[in-house]
Design a protein around this motif. Structure first.
Motif, mmCIF file in Angstrom:
data_model
loop_
_atom_site.group_PDB
_atom_site.id
_atom_site.type_symbol
_atom_site.label_atom_id
_atom_site.label_comp_id
_atom_site.label_asym_id
_atom_site.label_seq_id
_atom_site.Cartn_x
_atom_site.Cartn_y
_atom_site.Cartn_z
ATOM 1 N N LEU A 57 2.683 9.259 -4.680
ATOM 2 C CA LEU A 57 1.912 9.857 -3.976
ATOM 3 C C LEU A 57 0.909 9.682 -4.178
ATOM 4 N N ALA A 58 0.313 10.023 -5.302
ATOM 5 C CA ALA A 58 -1.011 9.973 -6.369
ATOM 6 C C ALA A 58 -2.000 8.870 -6.287
ATOM 7 N N SER A 59 -0.941 7.780 -6.488
ATOM 8 C CA SER A 59 -1.610 6.323 -6.875
ATOM 9 C C SER A 59 -1.352 5.833 -5.669
ATOM 10 N N MET A 60 -1.873 6.303 -4.254
ATOM 11 C CA MET A 60 -1.789 5.837 -2.285
ATOM 12 C C MET A 60 -3.508 6.814 -3.002
ATOM 13 N N ARG A 61 -3.131 7.969 -2.990
ATOM 14 C CA ARG A 61 -4.933 8.707 -2.831
ATOM 15 C C ARG A 61 -5.816 7.811 -3.825
ATOM 16 N N LEU A 62 -5.476 7.106 -4.931
ATOM 17 C CA LEU A 62 -5.585 6.660 -5.975
ATOM 18 C C LEU A 62 -6.837 5.436 -5.267
ATOM 19 N N LEU A 63 -5.860 4.185 -4.837
ATOM 20 C CA LEU A 63 -5.383 3.353 -3.969
ATOM 21 C C LEU A 63 -7.005 3.687 -2.924
ATOM 22 N N ALA A 64 -6.730 4.908 -2.022
ATOM 23 C CA ALA A 64 -8.153 5.283 -1.065
ATOM 24 C C ALA A 64 -9.242 5.560 -1.207
ATOM 25 N N ALA A 65 -9.329 5.915 -2.522
ATOM 26 C CA ALA A 65 -10.339 5.939 -3.873
ATOM 27 C C ALA A 65 -11.075 4.544 -3.329
ATOM 28 N N GLU A 66 -10.283 3.439 -4.050
ATOM 29 C CA GLU A 66 -10.796 2.231 -4.544
ATOM 30 C C GLU A 66 -11.116 1.632 -3.310
ATOM 31 N N THR A 67 -10.431 1.775 -2.473
ATOM 32 C CA THR A 67 -10.776 0.748 -1.073
ATOM 33 C C THR A 67 -12.206 2.194 -0.602
ATOM 34 N N GLU A 123 3.605 -3.668 1.492
ATOM 35 C CA GLU A 123 1.776 -3.658 1.219
ATOM 36 C C GLU A 123 0.632 -3.062 2.620
ATOM 37 N N PRO A 124 1.770 -3.583 3.803
ATOM 38 C CA PRO A 124 1.003 -2.919 5.607
ATOM 39 C C PRO A 124 1.522 -1.432 5.080
ATOM 40 N N ALA A 125 2.825 -1.110 5.163
ATOM 41 C CA ALA A 125 2.574 0.223 5.100
ATOM 42 C C ALA A 125 1.909 1.442 4.122
ATOM 43 N N VAL A 126 1.518 0.595 3.067
ATOM 44 C CA VAL A 126 0.633 1.595 1.993
ATOM 45 C C VAL A 126 -1.195 1.370 3.100
ATOM 46 N N ARG A 127 -1.089 -0.056 3.571
ATOM 47 C CA ARG A 127 -2.274 -0.076 3.842
ATOM 48 C C ARG A 127 -2.578 1.062 4.757
ATOM 49 N N ALA A 128 -1.830 1.048 5.853
ATOM 50 C CA ALA A 128 -2.125 2.073 6.695
ATOM 51 C C ALA A 128 -1.736 2.883 6.456
ATOM 52 N N ALA A 129 -1.058 3.647 4.943
ATOM 53 C CA ALA A 129 -0.973 5.191 4.671
ATOM 54 C C ALA A 129 -2.027 5.673 4.026
ATOM 55 N N ILE A 130 -2.808 4.637 3.251
ATOM 56 C CA ILE A 130 -4.162 5.376 2.656
ATOM 57 C C ILE A 130 -5.270 5.426 3.704
ATOM 58 N N GLU A 144 1.476 12.239 8.188
ATOM 59 C CA GLU A 144 2.674 12.150 7.385
ATOM 60 C C GLU A 144 3.408 11.125 8.008
ATOM 61 N N PHE A 145 3.705 11.186 8.953
ATOM 62 C CA PHE A 145 5.037 10.360 9.147
ATOM 63 C C PHE A 145 4.878 8.443 8.755
ATOM 64 N N ILE A 146 3.134 8.478 8.362
ATOM 65 C CA ILE A 146 2.960 7.424 7.981
ATOM 66 C C ILE A 146 2.730 7.047 6.401
ATOM 67 N N VAL A 147 2.399 8.220 6.513
ATOM 68 C CA VAL A 147 2.528 8.138 4.442
ATOM 69 C C VAL A 147 3.902 8.257 4.175
ATOM 70 N N GLY A 148 4.603 9.152 4.983
ATOM 71 C CA GLY A 148 6.062 9.047 5.160
ATOM 72 C C GLY A 148 7.039 7.110 4.913
ATOM 73 N N ASP A 149 6.452 6.391 5.435
ATOM 74 C CA ASP A 149 7.129 5.233 6.057
ATOM 75 C C ASP A 149 6.641 4.581 4.219
ATOM 76 N N ALA A 150 5.087 4.533 3.515
ATOM 77 C CA ALA A 150 5.123 3.816 2.929
ATOM 78 C C ALA A 150 5.728 4.256 1.552
ATOM 79 N N GLN A 151 5.912 5.919 1.416
ATOM 80 C CA GLN A 151 6.879 6.386 0.346
ATOM 81 C C GLN A 151 8.601 5.776 0.557
ATOM 82 N N ASP A 152 8.559 6.151 1.361
ATOM 83 C CA ASP A 152 9.906 5.478 2.486
ATOM 84 C C ASP A 152 10.516 3.710 1.591
ATOM 85 N N HIS A 153 8.788 3.137 1.176
ATOM 86 C CA HIS A 153 9.512 1.481 0.532
ATOM 87 C C HIS A 153 10.104 1.951 -1.603
#
Length: 170
Positions: A57-67, A123-130, A144-153
């Motif tokens: 989940l923290a990695s997803m936050r890093l990706l959000a900052a990178e993008t 990737e599509p779920a992570v893109r939506a979540a970030i 939260e639901f969208i982030v949960g979808d990415a976390q389910d991978h």
């Protein structure tokens, strides 16, 4: 201590190129005594999965900052969560969360045990979540639901010696 460090593919490239990398603010996750106390049941393997999930989940936050920075390297690399597993000295940070630890200094490649990385199908779920991870942190149920979808991978496991090949194949 076994730590789970949130990272990005760009950070993984740095690890492979420089034989070390700096975790952002020294933040990592681990099976801490506080994490153990917060679960009535669960062995070390199950608790490690909790710590890995927090790092992902923290990695997803890093990706959000990178993008958000829109740097050239972030545009070239796929949007995939990365968790680097390492053995490093760390101090618990129960003031932040049950599994949070602080790693002092750089993590050398010889400390790295393996890495978990999203597969291309995530990737599509992570893109939506970030795009909504901040809203999810603030309690937006749809986000939260969208982030949960990415976390389910499920994250794929790579041995340290496989990392250069993984990066070449991206």
């Amino acid at each position: 201590m076994r730590v789970y460090i949130p990272a990005t593919l760009a950070m993984l490239q740095q690890l492979v190129a420089d034989d070390s990398f700096q975790p952002l603010s020294g933040t990592a996750f681990a099976v801490t005594p506080t994490l153990r106390e917060s679960y009535a049941e669960g062995d070390d393997e199950e608790l490690a999965e909790v710590a890995i999930g927090e790092a992902a989940l923290a990695s997803m936050r890093l990706l959000a900052a990178e993008t958000g920075q829109a740097g050239p390297s972030s545009q070239e690399l796929p949007l995939r969560r990365v968790v680097v597993i390492a053995d490093a000295e760390a101090t618990a940070r129960p003031d932040l969360d049950d599994a949070v630890v602080r790693v002092s200094g750089r993590v050398n490649r010889n400390q790295v045990v393996a890495a978990y990385v999203d597969n291309a199908d995530a990737e599509p779920a992570v893109r939506a979540a970030i795009a909504v991870v901040d809203e999810a942190d603030l309690g937006d149920e749809d986000a939260e639901f969208i982030v949960g979808d990415a976390q389910d991978h499920a994250l794929a496991w790579y041995a340290t010696q496989e990392l250069p090949f993984l990066l070449d194949l991206l």
